[in-house]
Design an enzyme around this catalytic site. Structure first.
Site, PDB file in Angstrom:
ATOM      1  N   CYS A 187       0.843  -1.194   0.000  1.00 24.87           N
ATOM      2  CA  CYS A 187       0.000   0.000   0.000  1.00 24.87           C
ATOM      3  C   CYS A 187       0.886   1.254   0.000  1.00 24.87           C
ATOM      4  O   CYS A 187       1.893   1.317  -0.695  1.00 24.87           O
ATOM      5  CB  CYS A 187      -0.964  -0.056   1.181  1.00 24.87           C
ATOM      6  N   THR A 188       0.542   2.258   0.790  1.00 23.18           N
ATOM      7  CA  THR A 188       1.296   3.513   0.765  1.00 23.18           C
ATOM      8  C   THR A 188       2.667   3.397   1.401  1.00 23.18           C
ATOM      9  O   THR A 188       3.446   4.355   1.371  1.00 23.18           O
ATOM     10  CB  THR A 188       0.518   4.637   1.477  1.00 23.18           C
TER      11      THR A 188
END
Length: 238
Positions: free
Chosen positions: A107-108
């Site tokens: 993800c981020t």
């Protein structure tokens, strides 16, 4: 003659306030089955860390006690915004990444790898809402559930962490081991709704989602720019 015991493989996940726990604990559950795996859940100190879902995770190591990791993984989460320019965190990630066999994120978390200078010139993936921001920290965005560029392996949004985890199991223990892990966890996704990407979601659902995360997207963009400025200054001073 007996088979040699597997060598220890130190696998570490950065755990921080506001982390999306599934980004870390999903792949960690799979990777813990790799022969020789020694799992590390790392933060600045040993106090319980509050994840974004309201429960806590107990670190196993702080930054000082954490050994050199063979695999470092940075999960995402809204709490990451404050880490992008946290010199202590960025320095830990950078130093671990420089010595690790595999530098990874879900993800981020890819953006934090970029802030640490570990994705300069590498392709990487990220959650769709932040995907375009990878360019802000020196990475080349590539849309895929899992992206591998040399020893950098990154996953997309939260549930891509399972695909990422299986990819890493195969990398560390072989394809047959990964297939066994997949079967053991009965990973055969058949979601009740076909709305898991912007391309598949309705216009109304997409607009609602973008409105919900919009403020954090902007805050992360500002943090990514600030992190890149710090990185540029560091490089200029070297």
């Amino acid at each position: 003659m007996t088979d040699a015991a597997p060598q220890d493989i130190h696998i570490g996940f950065l755990i921080y306030p506001g982390v999306t726990a599934l980004d870390a604990l999903g792949p960690a559950q799979l990777l813990s089955l790799v022969p020789g795996a020694v799992m590390h859940y790392v933060w600045k100190d040993m106090e319980p860390v509050a994840a974004d879902a309201g429960y806590t995770i107990n670190p196993t190591d702080d930054f000082a006690s954490c050994p050199q990791l063979d695999v470092i993984c940075v999960p995402g989460g809204f709490g990451q915004v404050d880490l992008m320019t946290d010199d202590v965190v960025v320095d830990f990630v950078r130093k671990q990444g420089q010595g690790a066999r595999y530098v990874t994120a879900v993800c981020t978390g890819s953006l934090l790898l970029g802030a640490a200078g570990l994705l300069d010139g590498y392709e990487a993936s990220c959650h769709w809402a932040w995907h375009h921001q990878l360019e802000l920290v020196g990475a080349t965005p590539k849309k895929a559930r899992v992206v591998r560029d040399r020893n950098r392996i990154t996953g997309g949004g939260v549930t891509a962490g399972i695909d990422f985890g299986l990819t890493m199991v195969a990398e560390l223990a072989g394809e047959e081991a990964a297939k066994l892990v997949q079967l053991s966890f009965e990973y055969d996704p058949q979601p009740p709704f076909d709305s898991g990407t912007p391309d598949k979601a309705s216009a109304e659902t997409l607009a609602t989602s973008q409105a919900m995360v919009g403020p954090v997207v902007e805050r992360m963009a500002d943090a990514a720019r600030a992190a890149q400025a710090k990185k540029d200054a560091r490089h200029a001073a070297e």
